[in-house]
Structures are given as structure tokens and as C-alpha cells.
Design a protein around this motif. Structure first.
Motif, mmCIF file in Angstrom:
data_model
loop_
_atom_site.group_PDB
_atom_site.id
_atom_site.type_symbol
_atom_site.label_atom_id
_atom_site.label_comp_id
_atom_site.label_asym_id
_atom_site.label_seq_id
_atom_site.Cartn_x
_atom_site.Cartn_y
_atom_site.Cartn_z
ATOM 1 N N HIS A 182 -0.089 -81.081 93.561
ATOM 2 C CA HIS A 182 0.690 -80.038 92.884
ATOM 3 C C HIS A 182 1.774 -80.609 91.970
ATOM 4 O O HIS A 182 2.679 -79.884 91.566
ATOM 5 N N ASN A 183 1.685 -81.906 91.665
ATOM 6 C CA ASN A 183 2.673 -82.535 90.794
ATOM 7 C C ASN A 183 2.046 -82.853 89.436
ATOM 8 O O ASN A 183 1.274 -83.807 89.309
ATOM 9 N N PRO A 184 2.373 -82.090 88.396
ATOM 10 C CA PRO A 184 1.759 -82.322 87.087
ATOM 11 C C PRO A 184 2.142 -83.661 86.470
ATOM 12 O O PRO A 184 1.503 -84.092 85.503
ATOM 13 N N PRO A 335 7.322 -86.177 98.465
ATOM 14 C CA PRO A 335 6.722 -84.911 98.034
ATOM 15 C C PRO A 335 6.116 -85.006 96.634
ATOM 16 O O PRO A 335 5.257 -84.207 96.275
ATOM 17 N N SER A 336 6.538 -85.988 95.855
ATOM 18 C CA SER A 336 5.982 -86.194 94.515
ATOM 19 C C SER A 336 4.576 -86.766 94.551
ATOM 20 O O SER A 336 3.862 -86.739 93.546
ATOM 21 N N GLY A 337 4.166 -87.298 95.696
ATOM 22 C CA GLY A 337 2.932 -88.076 95.776
ATOM 23 C C GLY A 337 3.212 -89.560 95.871
ATOM 24 O O GLY A 337 2.317 -90.351 96.170
ATOM 25 N N LYS A 342 1.507 -90.790 92.406
ATOM 26 C CA LYS A 342 2.210 -90.512 91.149
ATOM 27 C C LYS A 342 2.048 -91.661 90.184
ATOM 28 O O LYS A 342 1.997 -91.480 88.968
ATOM 29 N N GLY A 343 1.971 -92.886 90.713
ATOM 30 C CA GLY A 343 1.900 -94.088 89.899
ATOM 31 C C GLY A 343 3.193 -94.863 89.966
ATOM 32 O O GLY A 343 4.210 -94.381 90.480
ATOM 33 N N ALA A 365 11.200 -77.058 92.582
ATOM 34 C CA ALA A 365 9.983 -77.860 92.635
ATOM 35 C C ALA A 365 8.705 -77.036 92.708
ATOM 36 O O ALA A 365 7.616 -77.598 92.845
ATOM 37 N N GLY A 366 8.812 -75.724 92.647
ATOM 38 C CA GLY A 366 7.613 -74.892 92.599
ATOM 39 C C GLY A 366 6.795 -74.972 93.870
ATOM 40 O O GLY A 366 7.318 -74.871 94.987
ATOM 41 N N VAL A 367 5.494 -75.183 93.713
ATOM 42 C CA VAL A 367 4.577 -75.167 94.849
ATOM 43 C C VAL A 367 4.947 -76.225 95.886
ATOM 44 O O VAL A 367 4.757 -76.027 97.088
ATOM 45 N N ARG A 368 5.477 -77.344 95.437
ATOM 46 C CA ARG A 368 5.797 -78.421 96.383
ATOM 47 C C ARG A 368 7.242 -78.353 96.887
ATOM 48 O O ARG A 368 7.737 -79.320 97.496
#
Length: 398
Positions: A182-184, A335-337, A342-343, A365-368
Motif C-alpha cells: 500500500h506504499n506508492p 510500515p513503509s515496507g 521500499k528499496g 498515511a492512508g491505508v497503511r
């Protein structure tokens, strides 16, 4: 130090694979524009700038900032390996706290190349020589890239010490993928299972390290604007995020003296920095709602749980099995991945972690979004070595 530093604005661009990004200077400029817009400020209000990157020539920071403005301000360029972004933040925070400046910019970026990390200065002594020699002694597998031997070896030591299998690392990687979905801004957003992680190609057999347990080389940029309380009040900034504590540590004698791969990759640095931050802030690990930690390898996330005192020594297996590292558990980690999904554009990572924590503490943070997130901890590690731990709190001015 007489005053606190507050994060007034953050900005980052989506992370990409090497060869698919803009050049470093354009990525950096884009991130700065986003952070300024988020803060509701203009570049001519910035008094000093702290810029971090690892792979680049001198004054790359100026090259990026000159796309935004040329106001003659001091620009400092920082390189502390993978902790570079947080090292730049550490310097900028000190400027605010000391009263040297009231509004400063922090920027991190990296334009990376595909493949394993390597030195570009082979005609002089390597700062890793002592680290590499010990790693070669403990893990004599010259056919394996050093980064895999460092963190794979640390994971192997942890498995042997506490009697756990590679499944714990696979579960951590699977959790990272669920968070990144869920992290664009994340590079890898495909959800994988622990079984997928264990079935991916093995890159270090001795350590049972698979490809999906390692973060990918990444390009990207992120930035933050820090201000003093007096500046915030003067400009009507009433709801910000405060840096409640921050510490940087470098290596201790135990890094080399204890013949431990876990300590060679920074577990002692991380423990010391975290303890210092908890003491400075008067906040304990039990009060932390979310953590963005340095999961360059899934193995290092597990080591960091214990170094940051999120769970007892040897308690990571239960911590993971109980889901205490994710939504609904004790503390949501990455939570970002994280770096795994995320990289990891080296110079940008620390500011990307800052961006995620600030976004969460704002409730944006929206959905996350983590429910009722009020305290966030950041852990950014660079071998060679430096570790920066930062604690953030919600803040508001009447």
C-alpha cells in the motif's frame, strides 16, 4: 542545546531500479520541492542545507539544490555509508537546537548502479579493510560478495546462538511485502509469502540466505525541513513533529575484539544509540508505536529488534510469531515496507524513514496508517561505521 527541532515538511519521490531514474541532481531537486511545499515554505526561507549521498563527486548537494534556488546559503555534503541520510539529519538537528539556524533543509539522494556494492577508490587503503579482514577470517567464502557474508554471517550467528531457523527471516521479508503493498513510493509492491522467500534463489548457502532476504539496489531521493519553535510560531505552524531524541554512535572495541559477526554489522552501535535516545527523550521502547529500522537484509531486522530493545535478547522468534512487529501487535516495524521492499538508495534512506514516520504521526498515511500513532523510532545503520537512532513525537503549539 536550548531549543527543540521540529519537522515542518517532508517529501520523497518513488524509488526505482538503477537505470530507470532521473539523474541524482534532478531527483534531489524534486524531493526538495515536495518538502518545501509540504512545509508551506519557500527556498529563500532556508538558512542552511545538509545533503547526504554516498556515490558521487564533491558538491553534488549544490548541484541538486541549485535547481531549486541559488541563495548563497551554506551547503554541507555528508557521506556516512548507509546511515548518510540520518547523519545529514543529525547535523541539521544540531543547528536548530544550538540556535545556529531556525529553518534548515535536509536532503538525501542516490543514483545507484546495478549489482553488488563496490568501492570506486581502489588505489588507496579501504576504510573497510579491518572489517573485511575479520569477515574473511570468520566467513572464508571469497566467492560470495562481502555484503552477503556480513549480514548472512550475522544471521548465521543468530541462528546458532538461539536455535532458530531461516524461517524467521522469511517471515520478516513477507511482512515487509505486505506493508509495501500500500506504499506508492515503494519499489517492490508484490506480496510474497514466507514460503516464496525460502524458495527464492540461495545466494549464500552457508547462511541459508536467499535473494528475497536482501534489499535491492535503488535510486531515489527524500528531504525534510526542520524549524525551531520560534520560527514555527512566527509562521503559524501549529502542528508539527518534534525530534525528541537523537544519537549517533560509531564502532566500539567489541566490533572487532569479540569475533562476532552480529557486532561487526553494528548490533552494539545500535544498542548504545537506542539506549541514549531513550534516556534523552525520557521515553522507553514500550512507548514506541512504530519503527522504521534498517532492514538492508531480513537478518538485520531481526538483530535490530533486540538491539533497539523492542523484545528481549533471544526473543525475536516469539516477537515475530506473535505478530508483534506488524499491525495489531506491539510495534509496527517498517510500515513503509522497509529497505527490503521500499528499496535502499543509500543517501536517501534515512530521509525516507523520516518521511514515513512523520506521515504516520500526522495521521496521513492512508491505508497503511497506524491507529493512534504518537511516537516513532528511526534506526539507520552504516558499516564502517555509524548508527543513528532518532525518536519522533507528535507536537502542537497553542
Amino acid at each position: 542545546m536550548s531549543q527543540s527541532a521540529y519537522v515542518a515538511g517532508v517529501g520523497m519521490i518513488p524509488f526505482t531500479k538503477p537505470g530507470q531514474s532521473k539523474s541524482y541532481d534532478l531527483m534531489g531537486a524534486d524531493a526538495v520541492q515536495l518538502a518545501l511545499a509540504d512545509a508551506g515554505l519557500t527556498y529563500d526561507q532556508i538558512q542552511q542545507a545538509s545533503v547526504g549521498y554516498v556515490y558521487g563527486d564533491s558538491t553534488c548537494g549544490q548541484a541538486a539544490l541549485y535547481h531549486v534556488g541559488m541563495t548563497g546559503i551554506p551547503v554541507f555534503n555528508t557521506n556516512n555509508n548507509c546511515s548518510t541520510g540520518s547523519s545529514a539529519l543529525f547535523m541539521a538537528r544540531q543547528w536548530i537546537e544550538s540556535g545556529a539556524a531556525d529553518c534548515v533543509l535536509v536532503l538525501g539522494f542516490e543514483q545507484m548502479q546495478p549489482g553488488a556494492l563496490k568501492s570506486h577508490w581502489d588505489d588507496r587503503p579501504s576504510p573497510f579493510a579491518r572489517f573485511d579482514a575479520l569477515c574473511d577470517d570468520i566467513n572464508p567464502f571469497p566467492e560470495i560478495p562481502l555484503a552477503l557474508r556480513y549480514f548472512g554471517g550475522a544471521g548465521r550467528e543468530y541462528m546458532d546462538k538461539f536455535g532458530v531457523g531461516p524461517e524467521i527471516f522469511a517471515q520478516v521479508r513477507a511482512k515487509a511485502s505486505r506493508h509495501a503493498e500500500h506504499n506508492p513510493m515503494a519499489l517492490l509492491r508484490k506480496v510474497v509469502t514466507a514460503e516464496d522467500v525460502l524458495a527464492s534463489p540461495i545466494v549464500f548457502p552457508h547462511a541459508k540466505l536467499t535473494r528475497l532476504m536482501a534489499c535491492p539496489p535503488t535510486c531515489g531521493a527524500a528531504a525534510a525541513v526542520l524549524v525551531s519553535e520560534s520560527f514555527a510560531r512566527k509562521h503559524g505552524k501549529s502542528s508539527l513533529v518534534r525530534i525528541a531524541g537523537q544519537a549517533m554512535t560509531t564502532d566500539y572495541p567489541s566490533t572487532f575484539g569479540d569475533r562476532s559477526m552480529m557486532k561487526l554489522v553494528g548490533s552494539d552501535m545500535a544498542r548504545a544509540a537506542a539506549d541514549r535516545v531513550y534516556e534523552i527523550a525520557g521515553i522507553g521502547p514500550q512507548d514506541v508505536d512504530l519503527v522504521e529500522l534498517h532492514d538492508c537484509f531480513a537478518q538485520n531486522e531481526v538483530l535490530s529488534y533486540e538491539a533497539l530493545r523492542l523484545c528481549p535478547e533471544g526473543g525475536a522468534e516469539k516477537f515475530v510469531a506473535d505478530g508483534d512487529n506488524t499491525y495489531g501487535g506491539k510495534v509496527v516495524t517498517n510500515p513503509s515496507g522497509g529497505l527490503l521492499s521500499k528499496g535502499h538508495p543509500l543517501g536517501a534512506t534515512g530521509l525516507a524513514q523520516c518521511t514515513e514516520i512523520v506521515t504516520q504521526l500526522r495521521g496521513a498515511a492512508g491505508v497503511r496508517q497506524i491507529e493512534n500513532a504518537r511516537v516513532g523510532l528511526q534506526h539507520n545503520l552504516g558499516l564502517g561505521g555509524a548508527c543513528v537512532v532518532t525518536l519522533y513525537q507528535q507536537a502542537s503549539f497553542a
